[in-house]
Motif scaffolding. Structure first.
Motif, short mmCIF file in Angstrom:
data_model
loop_
_atom_site.label_atom_id
_atom_site.label_comp_id
_atom_site.label_asym_id
_atom_site.label_seq_id
_atom_site.Cartn_x
_atom_site.Cartn_y
_atom_site.Cartn_z
N ASP A 12 27.31 17.40 6.88
CA ASP A 12 28.63 17.43 6.25
C ASP A 12 29.62 16.76 7.19
O ASP A 12 29.91 17.28 8.27
N CYS A 13 30.09 15.58 6.80
CA CYS A 13 30.85 14.73 7.72
C CYS A 13 32.14 14.20 7.10
O CYS A 13 32.27 14.10 5.88
N ASN A 14 33.03 13.83 7.97
CA ASN A 14 34.28 13.18 7.62
C ASN A 14 34.34 11.89 8.43
O ASN A 14 34.41 11.93 9.65
N VAL A 15 34.28 10.74 7.72
CA VAL A 15 34.10 9.46 8.39
C VAL A 15 35.37 8.61 8.25
O VAL A 15 35.88 8.43 7.15
N SER A 16 35.86 8.10 9.38
CA SER A 16 37.04 7.24 9.37
C SER A 16 36.70 5.90 10.03
O SER A 16 36.25 5.87 11.17
N VAL A 17 36.94 4.83 9.29
CA VAL A 17 36.62 3.47 9.75
C VAL A 17 37.92 2.72 10.03
O VAL A 17 38.88 2.83 9.26
N SER A 18 37.97 1.99 11.15
CA SER A 18 39.09 1.08 11.42
C SER A 18 38.54 -0.26 11.86
O SER A 18 37.78 -0.33 12.82
N LEU A 19 38.98 -1.31 11.19
CA LEU A 19 38.49 -2.64 11.50
C LEU A 19 39.63 -3.51 12.01
O LEU A 19 40.79 -3.33 11.64
N SER A 20 39.26 -4.49 12.85
CA SER A 20 40.25 -5.48 13.26
C SER A 20 39.57 -6.83 13.40
O SER A 20 38.35 -6.93 13.45
N GLY A 21 40.38 -7.88 13.44
CA GLY A 21 39.81 -9.23 13.51
C GLY A 21 40.86 -10.27 13.16
O GLY A 21 41.99 -10.18 13.64
N ASP A 22 40.48 -11.19 12.27
CA ASP A 22 41.38 -12.31 11.96
C ASP A 22 42.37 -11.91 10.88
O ASP A 22 42.32 -12.42 9.74
N MET A 23 43.28 -11.02 11.24
CA MET A 23 44.12 -10.41 10.23
C MET A 23 45.56 -10.90 10.24
O MET A 23 46.44 -10.29 9.66
N ASP A 24 45.80 -12.06 10.88
CA ASP A 24 47.18 -12.57 10.90
C ASP A 24 47.72 -12.82 9.50
O ASP A 24 48.82 -12.39 9.15
N GLN A 25 46.95 -13.51 8.68
CA GLN A 25 47.50 -13.93 7.39
C GLN A 25 47.77 -12.76 6.45
O GLN A 25 48.72 -12.81 5.66
N VAL A 26 46.94 -11.72 6.52
CA VAL A 26 47.22 -10.60 5.61
C VAL A 26 48.57 -9.97 5.96
O VAL A 26 49.29 -9.51 5.08
N HIS A 27 48.94 -10.01 7.23
CA HIS A 27 50.25 -9.48 7.62
C HIS A 27 51.38 -10.47 7.31
O HIS A 27 52.45 -10.08 6.84
N LEU A 28 51.11 -11.73 7.58
CA LEU A 28 52.22 -12.70 7.50
C LEU A 28 52.50 -13.14 6.08
O LEU A 28 53.66 -13.31 5.69
N SER A 29 51.44 -13.31 5.28
CA SER A 29 51.66 -13.87 3.94
C SER A 29 51.04 -13.01 2.84
O SER A 29 51.21 -13.33 1.67
N GLY A 30 50.31 -11.96 3.20
CA GLY A 30 49.65 -11.18 2.17
C GLY A 30 48.40 -11.84 1.63
O GLY A 30 47.86 -11.42 0.60
N ASP A 31 47.89 -12.85 2.33
CA ASP A 31 46.62 -13.48 1.95
C ASP A 31 45.48 -12.58 2.41
O ASP A 31 45.30 -12.35 3.61
N ASN A 32 44.70 -12.07 1.46
CA ASN A 32 43.68 -11.07 1.77
C ASN A 32 42.29 -11.65 2.01
O ASN A 32 41.30 -10.91 2.01
N ALA A 33 42.19 -12.95 2.22
CA ALA A 33 40.87 -13.59 2.29
C ALA A 33 40.01 -13.03 3.41
O ALA A 33 38.78 -13.06 3.33
N ALA A 34 40.62 -12.50 4.46
CA ALA A 34 39.85 -11.97 5.59
C ALA A 34 39.59 -10.47 5.48
O ALA A 34 38.94 -9.89 6.34
N VAL A 35 40.07 -9.87 4.40
CA VAL A 35 40.07 -8.41 4.30
C VAL A 35 38.84 -7.87 3.57
O VAL A 35 38.60 -8.22 2.42
N LEU A 36 38.06 -7.06 4.25
CA LEU A 36 37.07 -6.23 3.57
C LEU A 36 37.81 -4.97 3.12
O LEU A 36 38.36 -4.24 3.96
N THR A 37 37.83 -4.71 1.85
CA THR A 37 38.70 -3.63 1.34
C THR A 37 38.30 -2.28 1.91
O THR A 37 37.12 -2.04 2.22
N THR A 38 39.27 -1.40 2.02
CA THR A 38 38.95 -0.05 2.47
C THR A 38 38.08 0.65 1.43
O THR A 38 37.28 1.52 1.77
N ASP A 39 38.20 0.24 0.18
CA ASP A 39 37.33 0.81 -0.84
C ASP A 39 35.86 0.43 -0.58
O ASP A 39 34.96 1.28 -0.71
N ALA A 40 35.62 -0.80 -0.19
CA ALA A 40 34.25 -1.21 0.14
C ALA A 40 33.75 -0.47 1.37
O ALA A 40 32.57 -0.15 1.48
N GLN A 41 34.64 -0.22 2.32
CA GLN A 41 34.24 0.55 3.51
C GLN A 41 33.76 1.94 3.10
O GLN A 41 32.75 2.44 3.59
#
Lengths: 301, 301, 301, 301
Positions: B31-60
């Protein structure tokens, strides 16, 4: 139309008292949370702020600590009764007392001999033993007058990974749930049970341990067609085994464990992977009693 | 002056997964509670909202459930490592993964034989065994690259009813505390310990149980002159006994148990009746490590 | 292999102090929760239990209360700095102080004139004004030495009922999420912002109110393609508007509001009915800073 | 002695539904937590696990969402009544429904014009407005049969920094409290009030706002000799002002604010610096009603 004062009570809630007793170097710990509520001739304190009938909540707190010293804390039902009777017996304006106690359990820490300490450490070292809490709720109109004792527990978290079905229910226009003949059944039991008499005091500890075991066993051994059925069997088991108890009330959330759909990932899921949901949850509340149970009076208030 | 993006990470927190395994009719529950945090090439998702580098939290979240099926959940450190490596290895834009797992313990409910169930009930009936939680915190830059594994526990609540003193401290103008040579020492231990290597995986379970026992024993066996001394001895015991561990970090609130003054009621109180306070509380935080401990890198982040 | 003491700190956490000031019959209330952590020459207290270097956590608590009287509680950043400097300046063994303050807001209760009270009631009657909490985190190596000031807030809960999209993300084998061009975006903002200098003290109140308003406006006015984009715009807005601030760090859970599937009941659902989920949740953490931000030193610890 | 089933009920608790309505580009949000409890012909589900009389809790949840779409969520009392009547009216085995709703308040975020968004942002951007929660508790035996409506609020936290005295109480052997003619009075009000009739529906919103204001004003304007007196005045004010209400029940913890003793530091403390304690606390519970109040039936259960 006149405005009148209705039912009222007041007291000190959540006095956190820890009582240590020492028996030839071996320590024992009782760790409790005590809440007192008094009622009686309290019209004037509400109507005019005249406090002549009021025993302060500060004095109630002091009494909890002083009685912990004077009488020790044995079974929490007894400690609650002693407090409740004292408040009513000692103050003419106090007609009724309600005392609620929660007890937190501690186990000894098993350690090696530690002769350099003078004592063996395990004689005075403890670790909290879990998440369930033992409870007592006592009412008294004074020594020799009407009284009630309710024992119980909260947060006894249990789970059956099979042996539970659910089908045959009403299907209305808002029903989309699929029937199942194998599900996880999980709940956090809050149970309280009423004693036939407040005089059983000598055996409250043994009674508690036996009732708890009845709840656990009945939960485990009932092949369940509904959580209501399980609840009923749990109450029934307590009443069958413990003649000093005449009624059991339970509240049991259905802590849903949903089978995760793994088909999109090419996997089956034969009740192996579950999502444990927080809200919403089913909530089943019910009472089981003997047909000769005495009038509960104020026992559940 | 320009405005720039600083460190960042994102992920799905608190996926509550329950994994049941069945072994010839005997069930096991993780019985577990799992929390995932990812980082990487995430400039564009912050700057322009371009999600091309984003693996969704739903997929996680889906991955947590799918891996629970595919690989089972053995020791939580291993499960966390498997997830962390997967996210970095499978997605070029993900450079680093942090996975944190909490595990809640369950015991079997001991019951009578129940042959009418087909199974013996104790084979699939469980009760939550307490309030402490086992934890794992894992970081990975990908298989074969930098990784770290931190094991631990939270809410291990312990108390010594004697064997603790406190005196000899600074007395400034705001000091009113009286020294004592006998007090209750109680705390809720949060401890985390860093493994020398992420490769120790086969023995994470045994390592955890031994480290936990070291903490308990050192708490019980240390005649304490300060909570800091106790903390240090607890860390030291772990490092002495477990060579796979190179650093222990602990946070220990001093859960004050104040001796109640019963003199106004004509009673003495020889460390028998205590008021257990909530706030404020002392908070002792410290690290104990070996002088050859490797660089922690991102282990504690 | 030797065992050594690593980083450590200790102090009194969560001293709940309420300061009332009276100005010609008009009362003002400051309601704070103060946590102090000190570090310095603490080897011996850990190694041998020698407390000669220890300023007790009890004295720290007393100092909080005494300083609340002596200096009042103005802006919480100032109060934290005054405390932190005092501990380091007054005790040679204390080399560094960390003080964290939470402030709970109160509004006046608007009432009719009540001349029979002597005062107008609204001059001394208050109601808690909401769920968000203002925070300050201050570090000091002593007056004139290195210091840092971080202001912030927690639990600022905000929601956009439209103006948010999410699409264009990676689709791996565990991705089942459907893209959307209209969703609810809701979060509980925890934001902290670092001041360029600890000397800005006179204007901490105005700075706080302006930064909070920047966060709210940027959340509301950003047409969002991802929560990361919103977070970045929120930080950017603060830095653009407030030159005394050089870095903003935020943690923002994506409080998922799922569109309920009403098709089984013959209804459409054009973003009208949502299920607000508890767990799991997305968690976005990020920092936005100016390229001339000074070294943070210990500011975020 | 036979064992029998006592009172019981079941349902889906804490369905978190958010309803957005759109009015020419201006959005409105209702954010609620809905708990349903049903009772009726439920003997067999307890005794044998036969679910033929059971409307599943899953269907209850679906109904909450579907009704939020179909009828919208106006005043929460109305929404609760509509749900309660539906369950009893539509299912012969359901004899009684209890529906409880909590509502969380949101304010609009005030922003500048943002024409590039198509909408002005403030038309769809919201911030949670505080910590108190509006509540409704409704019971129904079906349309046209016995019904009750109780409105209320929880966690309305209020404080008077003067205008409160406490003296003239019983002084027993455990009384050490000193009388005072000036103290801080603080509480977190939980209040519920019963409507004379379930038919007042059109005005539930206005009634709520007026009752809340009565509670606040009476708290502020009462020069208090005891918290009981304040409680009574608060109930009385509601009943005097709102003829649609016939009974008010309140639970008010006395959130103690202790004057800190600063004498050891050479300072006086004229009610300026307080320690806000957590536990224990006084707890005052009471009811105020009109002498022509109709029978409450099941209203408070």
């Amino acid at each position: 139309m006149a405005i009148v004062l209705g039912p009222n009570r007041y007291g000190k809630a959540e006095t956190r008292v820890v009582r240590v007793t020492k028996d030839a170097g071996v320590h024992h710990v009782k760790d409790c949370n005590v809440s007192v509520s008094l009622s009686g001739d309290m019209d004037q304190v509400h109507l005019s702020g005249d406090n002549a009938a009021v025993l302060t909540t500060d004095a109630q707190k002091n009494t909890v600590f002083a009685f912990a010293k004077k009488y020790g804390i044995g079974e929490i039902e007894e400690f609650a009764l002693t407090l409740a009777r004292h408040f009513v017996d000692s103050q003419p304006t106090i007609r009724h007392a309600r005392v609620e106690v929660e007890e937190y359990g501690w186990d000894r820490i098993p350690v090696q001999e530690a002769p350099h300490l003078g004592l063996r450490a395990e004689q005075h070292s403890f670790v909290r033993n879990g998440s369930e809490v033992r409870t007592a709720l006592v009412h008294s109109d004074g020594s020799g007058a009407d009284e009630s004792v309710v024992s119980g527990l909260t947060d006894l978290v249990v789970l059956n990974s099979t042996g539970s079905e659910f089908h045959g229910y009403i299907e209305d226009e808002y029903t989309t749930l699929q029937p199942t003949d194998d599900r996880v059944l999980a709940t956090a039991v809050t149970a309280r049970w009423r004693h036939r008499s407040a005089e059983a005091a000598t055996a409250f500890g043994r009674s508690y341990r036996a009732a708890r075991q009845c709840l656990l066993e009945a939960f485990a051994e009932t092949h369940s067609l509904s959580l209501q059925q399980t609840l009923y069997q749990m109450g029934r088991r307590v009443l069958n085994e413990r003649r000093e108890i005449c009624e059991v009330r339970m509240a049991m959330p259905n802590k849903h464990h949903f089978v995760v759909d793994l088909e999109p990932f090419g996997m089956d899921n034969d009740n192996e992977v579950f999502y444990a949901a927080d809200r919403p949850y089913g909530l089943i509340e019910g009472s089981v009693l003997t047909d000769d149970a005495p009038d509960p009076l104020f026992a559940w208030e």
